[in-house]
Motif scaffolding. Structure first.
Motif, PDB file in Angstrom:
ATOM      1  N   PRO A 179       6.438   8.571   6.640  1.00  0.00           N
ATOM      2  CA  PRO A 179       4.978   8.497   6.699  1.00  0.00           C
ATOM      3  C   PRO A 179       4.386   7.973   5.391  1.00  0.00           C
ATOM      4  CG  PRO A 179       5.645  10.740   6.254  1.00  0.00           C
ATOM      5  CD  PRO A 179       6.912   9.956   6.473  1.00  0.00           C
ATOM      6  N   ILE A 180       3.275   7.245   5.533  1.00  0.00           N
ATOM      7  CA  ILE A 180       2.575   6.709   4.368  1.00  0.00           C
ATOM      8  C   ILE A 180       1.088   6.966   4.530  1.00  0.00           C
ATOM      9  CG2 ILE A 180       2.401   4.381   5.369  1.00  0.00           C
ATOM     10  CD1 ILE A 180       2.818   3.315   2.465  1.00  0.00           C
ATOM     11  N   GLU A 181       0.452   7.395   3.446  1.00  0.00           N
ATOM     12  CA  GLU A 181      -0.973   7.682   3.438  1.00  0.00           C
ATOM     13  C   GLU A 181      -1.714   6.621   2.642  1.00  0.00           C
ATOM     14  OE1 GLU A 181      -2.136  12.151   3.122  1.00  0.00           O
ATOM     15  OE2 GLU A 181      -0.366  11.851   1.867  1.00  0.00           O
ATOM     16  N   ILE A 182      -2.813   6.167   3.168  1.00  0.00           N
ATOM     17  CA  ILE A 182      -3.689   5.254   2.438  1.00  0.00           C
ATOM     18  C   ILE A 182      -4.822   6.079   1.840  1.00  0.00           C
ATOM     19  CG2 ILE A 182      -5.233   3.272   2.611  1.00  0.00           C
ATOM     20  CD1 ILE A 182      -3.451   2.288   4.939  1.00  0.00           C
ATOM     21  N   LEU A 183      -4.940   6.016   0.524  1.00  0.00           N
ATOM     22  CA  LEU A 183      -5.937   6.816  -0.188  1.00  0.00           C
ATOM     23  C   LEU A 183      -7.222   6.043  -0.449  1.00  0.00           C
ATOM     24  CD1 LEU A 183      -3.079   8.059  -0.823  1.00  0.00           C
ATOM     25  CD2 LEU A 183      -4.035   8.786  -2.997  1.00  0.00           C
ATOM     26  N   ALA A 184      -7.061   4.748  -0.673  1.00  0.00           N
ATOM     27  CA  ALA A 184      -8.211   3.878  -0.917  1.00  0.00           C
ATOM     28  C   ALA A 184      -7.958   2.580  -0.176  1.00  0.00           C
ATOM     29  CB  ALA A 184      -8.407   3.623  -2.406  1.00  0.00           C
ATOM     30  N   HIS A 185      -8.978   2.086   0.481  1.00  0.00           N
ATOM     31  CA  HIS A 185      -8.868   0.908   1.360  1.00  0.00           C
ATOM     32  C   HIS A 185     -10.040   0.001   1.003  1.00  0.00           C
ATOM     33  CE1 HIS A 185      -7.597  -1.234   4.947  1.00  0.00           C
ATOM     34  NE2 HIS A 185      -8.765  -1.074   5.546  1.00  0.00           N
ATOM     35  N   SER A 186      -9.782  -0.952   0.124  1.00  0.00           N
ATOM     36  CA  SER A 186     -10.852  -1.712  -0.519  1.00  0.00           C
ATOM     37  C   SER A 186     -10.929  -3.121   0.042  1.00  0.00           C
ATOM     38  CB  SER A 186     -10.609  -1.776  -2.028  1.00  0.00           C
ATOM     39  OG  SER A 186     -10.400  -0.484  -2.566  1.00  0.00           O
ATOM     40  N   PRO A 187     -12.036  -3.495   0.671  1.00  0.00           N
ATOM     41  CA  PRO A 187     -12.167  -4.863   1.184  1.00  0.00           C
ATOM     42  C   PRO A 187     -12.159  -5.886   0.053  1.00  0.00           C
ATOM     43  CG  PRO A 187     -13.825  -3.405   2.141  1.00  0.00           C
ATOM     44  CD  PRO A 187     -13.204  -2.667   0.996  1.00  0.00           C
ATOM     45  N   VAL A 188     -11.453  -6.975   0.267  1.00  0.00           N
ATOM     46  CA  VAL A 188     -11.428  -8.073  -0.693  1.00  0.00           C
ATOM     47  C   VAL A 188     -11.594  -9.381   0.059  1.00  0.00           C
ATOM     48  CG1 VAL A 188      -9.934  -6.825  -2.296  1.00  0.00           C
ATOM     49  CG2 VAL A 188      -8.906  -8.354  -0.607  1.00  0.00           C
ATOM     50  N   VAL A 189     -12.080 -10.381  -0.649  1.00  0.00           N
ATOM     51  CA  VAL A 189     -12.139 -11.743  -0.129  1.00  0.00           C
ATOM     52  C   VAL A 189     -11.434 -12.627  -1.136  1.00  0.00           C
ATOM     53  CG1 VAL A 189     -13.581 -13.654   0.629  1.00  0.00           C
ATOM     54  CG2 VAL A 189     -14.323 -11.283   1.045  1.00  0.00           C
TER      55      VAL A 189
END
Length: 526
Positions: free
Chosen positions: A429-439
């Motif tokens: 299992p893997i947890e995503i702590l921060a999910h930051s949009p980028v372009v």
């Protein structure tokens, strides 16, 4: 203590100059310290090996209790050739000698060896200083016609004895007579054992890959791009840039200062030893990959993977880690002093023709093995500059950081970034702590901070942004310095990193903090 011009150069200009494809797997890098890390304390249960780590922790605390020397910085670099040099060993054990090869236009110079750490905020301690040494201008470098590797051929100027030097990362400052110029020479006094310790890995192969001293590195040549770049680079030359420290001050020194202030039991090694010594990480509590650690040999990856499987935690405090597959070869001065990386031209590599692994990207054929199988995240592109967005504020790593879902920190994502992408092999299992949009060059994507655990108990953390270590020193209102990161970004990354380092120093983190997979919740698919 580092100029914004250097940050801007490392963060943006290198990739463009290298003629690399932006926002894709071939894309390129990004990147000094100031001051102001918050106080910490010695962990109550610092490691699996109580007696060894207690001693190591006490050693770290006592070393940093010594008076520091705030005057360690290069303040008068002078002309490029005023004084410069290199060590003929990347690392030494305490008590071993190494040679300095120095070229200077001055009649003489001195050498001051500074151990980098916390030291009450001074960041360094003067451990040794030479007497005056006669100087001379060494011959011009040559370039190998086949590999375009720059060779100095410089004679040894003096020998340095490290008796009574504590383990750690060192900068030797060369001071030419009369203030004509100053430069650093980095060297690691490495640890004899890593058992029970958090292992700081100086990413020297990556420093050398970007070192354009003599007009060539693994990205650029006289044409300013790939066609004339080096296929091999050597440690037998000085580091370019304004101070001679390679990438150390930007990507590694702020984390070392924090870890030493916390009083953690630490060990110091480089990627060269990790490749050469299969048992070096035996019993280590954690391994730290700092800032920009792009160039790994297959042996280094194999040994770090084995350590993870045996319960050693891994923290990747940067991005674009373990991306290029390299080979170490000897130079005239000793083993492991040449970094070979043919990249897309791997078929021209005599080593590959002799049956050795292709020196190209780990994710590329032949022998493709994407870095995500070890890191949990995979490199996704360059260049970006974006806010860092908190997704999972209740995670134990965010404890005490005072964040809520959706909180963001401007400019913390850059200049390269990683993400969770289950299209590549991804440990679960893997947890995503921060999910930051980028372009990135018009392509929409995400930078992910992630944490996963394995059956052996180890925890693996990846920041997903190359600016994580730099952010530890961010202060003030933002603006031109530190890529615009402000004091809030500094306080946030400091707290999260403190939580991480304390937990990882205490032993296999997965036992106390098992990951809870949330990929489907974040990405809408598993």
């Amino acid at each position: 203590m580092r100029g914004t011009g250097r940050r801007r150069f490392l963060g943006l200009a290198v990739g463009a100059a290298a003629g690399l494809t932006a926002c894709g797997p071939g894309g390129k890098p990004g990147p000094g310290p100031s001051a102001g890390l918050r106080a910490g304390a010695v962990p109550a249960d610092p490691s699996p090996s109580a007696s060894a780590s207690a001693s190591a922790s006490a050693s770290t605390v006592s070393e940093n209790a010594r008076p520091g020397n705030a005057d360690w910085a290069v303040t008068k670099a002078g002309p490029q050739q005023a004084i410069e040099g290199f060590a003929d060993r990347v690392s030494v054990l305490p008590g071993e000698q190494f040679g300095l090869h120095v070229s200077t236009t001055a009649a003489g110079f001195t050498v001051s060896a500074y151990r980098m750490g916390w030291y009450g905020g001074a960041r360094a301690r003067l451990v040794w200083k030479s007497g005056r040494i006669a100087g001379r201008k060494q011959p011009a470098a040559t370039v190998d016609q086949k590999t375009r590797m720059v060779r100095t051929g410089w004679a040894r100027t003096t020998a340095v004895d490290t008796t009574d030097w504590p383990e750690g990362s060192y900068l030797l400052r060369l001071d030419a007579d009369g203030g004509a110029g100053q430069r650093y020479v980095p060297v690691t006094v490495r640890s004899r054992s890593t058992a029970g310790k958090t292992v700081v890995v100086n990413a020297v192969a990556t420093w050398q890959a970007y070192n354009e001293w003599g007009g060539y590195n693994l990205y650029n040549g006289p044409s300013g791009g790939l066609p004339t770049r080096s296929l091999q680079v050597t440690f037998d030359r000085p580091y370019q840039y304004d101070d001679g420290a390679g990438l150390f001050l930007t990507y590694e020194a702020p984390l070392i200062a924090l870890a030493e202030r916390l009083g953690l039991p630490l060990a110091y090694v480089t990627g060269v030893e990790l490749a050469a010594e299969p048992d070096l990480l035996h019993g280590a509590a954690a391994v730290l990959s700092l800032g920009h650690d792009e160039y790994w040999s297959p042996e280094q990856r194999q040994h770090v993977t084995a350590a993870r499987d045996a319960g050693t935690n891994l923290a990747v405090l940067g991005a674009n880690c373990c991306f290029r597959r390299i080979r170490f070869e000897p130079s005239d001065l000793g083993p492991g002093r040449v970094v070979v990386c043919y990249k897309g031209a791997y078929k021209d590599d005599p080593g590959y023709q002799a049956g050795k692994p292709a020196t190209t990207d780990f994710r590329s054929a032949p022998g493709a093995d994407p870095e995500s199988s070890l890191l949990g995240v995979i490199y996704d592109g360059y260049p970006v500059d974006a806010p860092y967005v908190v997704t999972n504020p209740g995670h134990w790593l965010f404890a005490g950081a005072g964040v809520q879902k959706g909180d963001s920190f401007p400019h913390l994502v850059g200049v390269e970034y990683d993400r969770v992408n289950t299209g590549f092999h991804t440990p679960r299992p893997i947890e995503i702590l921060a999910h930051s949009p980028v372009v990135c060059e018009g392509r929409h994507s995400f930078s992910d901070t992630a944490y996963y655990t394995v059956p052996g108990g180890a925890g693996v953390f990846a920041s997903g942004t190359m600016r994580w270590v730099e952010a530890l020193d961010a202060q003030g209102p933002g603006g031109g310095g530190d890529h615009g990161m402000d004091a809030k970004a500094g306080a946030f990354t400091q707290k999260v990193t403190e939580n991480l380092l304390r937990a990882f120093a205490a032993g296999p983190a997965g036992s106390a903090h098992p990951a809870a997979d949330n990929v489907a919740a974040v990405y809408g698919k598993g």
